[in-house]
Design a protein around this motif. Structure first.
Motif, PDB file in Angstrom:
ATOM      1  N   CYS A 130       0.840  -1.190   0.000  1.00  0.00           N
ATOM      2  CA  CYS A 130       0.000   0.000   0.000  1.00  0.00           C
ATOM      3  C   CYS A 130       0.888   1.257   0.000  1.00  0.00           C
ATOM      4  CB  CYS A 130      -0.887  -0.027   1.246  1.00  0.00           C
ATOM      5  SG  CYS A 130      -1.898   1.437   1.475  1.00  0.00           S
ATOM      6  N   CYS A 135      -2.206   5.594   5.380  1.00  0.00           N
ATOM      7  CA  CYS A 135      -3.345   4.710   5.095  1.00  0.00           C
ATOM      8  C   CYS A 135      -4.287   4.694   6.300  1.00  0.00           C
ATOM      9  CB  CYS A 135      -2.894   3.290   4.769  1.00  0.00           C
ATOM     10  SG  CYS A 135      -4.261   2.239   4.218  1.00  0.00           S
ATOM     11  N   GLU A 139      -0.032   4.327   0.419  1.00  0.00           N
ATOM     12  CA  GLU A 139      -0.402   5.197   1.537  1.00  0.00           C
ATOM     13  C   GLU A 139       0.221   4.683   2.842  1.00  0.00           C
ATOM     14  OE1 GLU A 139      -2.139   8.090   1.247  1.00  0.00           O
ATOM     15  OE2 GLU A 139      -1.980   7.723  -0.904  1.00  0.00           O
ATOM     16  N   PHE A 166      -4.185  -3.896  -0.295  1.00  0.00           N
ATOM     17  CA  PHE A 166      -2.742  -3.941  -0.485  1.00  0.00           C
ATOM     18  C   PHE A 166      -2.062  -4.359   0.811  1.00  0.00           C
ATOM     19  CE2 PHE A 166      -4.369  -0.747  -3.468  1.00  0.00           C
ATOM     20  CZ  PHE A 166      -3.957  -1.321  -4.656  1.00  0.00           C
ATOM     21  N   HIS A 195       0.335  -4.479   4.075  1.00  0.00           N
ATOM     22  CA  HIS A 195       0.827  -3.593   5.123  1.00  0.00           C
ATOM     23  C   HIS A 195       1.901  -4.373   5.887  1.00  0.00           C
ATOM     24  CE1 HIS A 195      -2.825  -0.649   5.609  1.00  0.00           C
ATOM     25  NE2 HIS A 195      -2.530  -0.874   4.346  1.00  0.00           N
ATOM     26  N   CYS A 241      -7.624  -3.183   3.845  1.00  0.00           N
ATOM     27  CA  CYS A 241      -6.915  -2.655   2.677  1.00  0.00           C
ATOM     28  C   CYS A 241      -6.578  -3.805   1.737  1.00  0.00           C
ATOM     29  CB  CYS A 241      -5.629  -1.953   3.116  1.00  0.00           C
ATOM     30  SG  CYS A 241      -4.780  -1.089   1.759  1.00  0.00           S
TER      31      CYS A 241
END
Length: 72
Positions: free
Chosen positions: A24, A32, A26, A41, A43, A39
């Motif tokens: 991610c 984020c 962000e 994506f 982390h 999410c």
């Protein structure tokens, strides 16, 4: 012919590209607002190396998660 080589590599388990997850953007900027589970994506924790915006998932960890979520 190239498709055959790639398929052979996948079948032999030597191609780990399918284990790569996009990180991610962000999250990388500490911006984020989503939880890890919300999410789409990755982390990753700080000790995991990010290369070109991606991380490689551990195949064994995927098997463990799959067993926990898909019980017979």
């Amino acid at each position: 012919m190239a498709a055959m080589v790639n398929m052979t590599s996948l079948l032999n388990g030597k191609d780990s590209r399918w284990l790569q997850l996009e990180v991610c953007r962000e999250f990388q900027r500490n911006k984020c607002s989503r939880q890890d589970t919300e999410c789409k994506f990755a982390h990753p924790p700080a000790n995991v190396e990010v290369q070109n915006g991606k991380v490689t998932a551990c195949y064994d960890s995927i098997k463990v998660i799959n067993k926990k979520t898909h019980t017979n």
